[in-house]
Design an enzyme around this catalytic site. Structure first.
Site, PDB file in Angstrom:
ATOM      1  N   LYS A  58     -32.622   0.459  13.758  1.00 29.73           N
ATOM      2  CA  LYS A  58     -32.461   1.633  12.887  1.00 29.73           C
ATOM      3  C   LYS A  58     -31.009   2.118  12.856  1.00 29.73           C
ATOM      4  CE  LYS A  58     -35.680   3.981  15.071  1.00 29.73           C
ATOM      5  NZ  LYS A  58     -36.317   2.905  15.843  1.00 29.73           N
TER       6      LYS A  58
ATOM      7  N   GLU B 155     -32.156   9.267  15.004  1.00 24.53           N
ATOM      8  CA  GLU B 155     -33.124   9.883  15.933  1.00 24.53           C
ATOM      9  C   GLU B 155     -33.875  11.025  15.248  1.00 24.53           C
ATOM     10  OE1 GLU B 155     -33.557   8.565  18.909  1.00 24.53           O
ATOM     11  OE2 GLU B 155     -31.642   7.978  19.786  1.00 24.53           O
TER      12      GLU B 155
END
Ligand SMILES: [Zn+2]
Length: 182
Positions: free
Chosen positions: A15, A79
């Site tokens: 990610k 996050e």
């Protein structure tokens, strides 16, 4: 029309790497981006497993000063599972009121298979929900995460957010997740 995106996956799918490549693509075209990390993460830098790094602005509280978004072409949030409900709603407002796309990257569920606050509201409110795929050891798609303590033992319960702990995470398929955690 700018959109609110949620790029979600299990742990270790790349990610942060994805985020930094996309941010770089904007900057290469002379556009300015804003990179954010939820305050609860306790870091000011995004680091990917393949070694890329990037400074981030810490997103504390419910909102950020509107002046920070002047001449910004795109907002990136890493996050993003750690965003609060109000922070997700603020970011939706950045899209809707300021016409700036917001790309959030994060997990869908924690090590107990429960949604994070940020992922719950991003999955509910995002215009586009995109899965970044990764695989389990058994070669099925990994969609869940297990927590391993410093002795390599499986952790079945505990705090959703462990700041500064020695635990690590492994992404597994749903079938293996329930086999291991039941
Ligand atoms: Zn599996």
């Amino acid at each position: 029309m700018p959109k609110l995106f949620y790029y979600y996956s299990a742990m270790n799918a790349g990610k942060s790497t994805n985020l930094m490549q996309s941010a770089h693509n904007y900057e290469e075209r002379g556009m300015r981006v804003l990179t954010l990390l939820p305050g609860i993460v306790g870091k000011t830098e995004i680091v990917s497993r393949i070694g890329l790094r990037r400074d981030a602005i810490v997103f504390d509280g419910d909102m950020l000063d509107a002046s920070m978004f002047e001449s910004i072409s795109c907002v990136f949030v890493d996050e993003a599972q750690f965003l609060s409900r109000n922070q997700v709603i603020f970011l939706a407002g950045v899209v809707d009121a300021m016409d700036i796309p917001v790309l959030c990257y994060g997990l869908r569920t924690d090590f107990m298979g429960e949604p994070f606050e940020g992922s719950k509201y991003l999955l509910s409110l995002a215009d586009e929900i995109v899965e970044i795929k990764t695989i389990c050891e058994c070669s099925k798609k990994a969609t869940m995460n297990i927590r391993i303590d410093e002795h390599k033992e499986l952790v079945k319960d505990g705090e959703q957010v462990q700041i500064g702990g020695n635990e690590s995470y492994v992404s597994v398929c749903r079938a293996d997740f329930f086999k291991m955690t039941r």
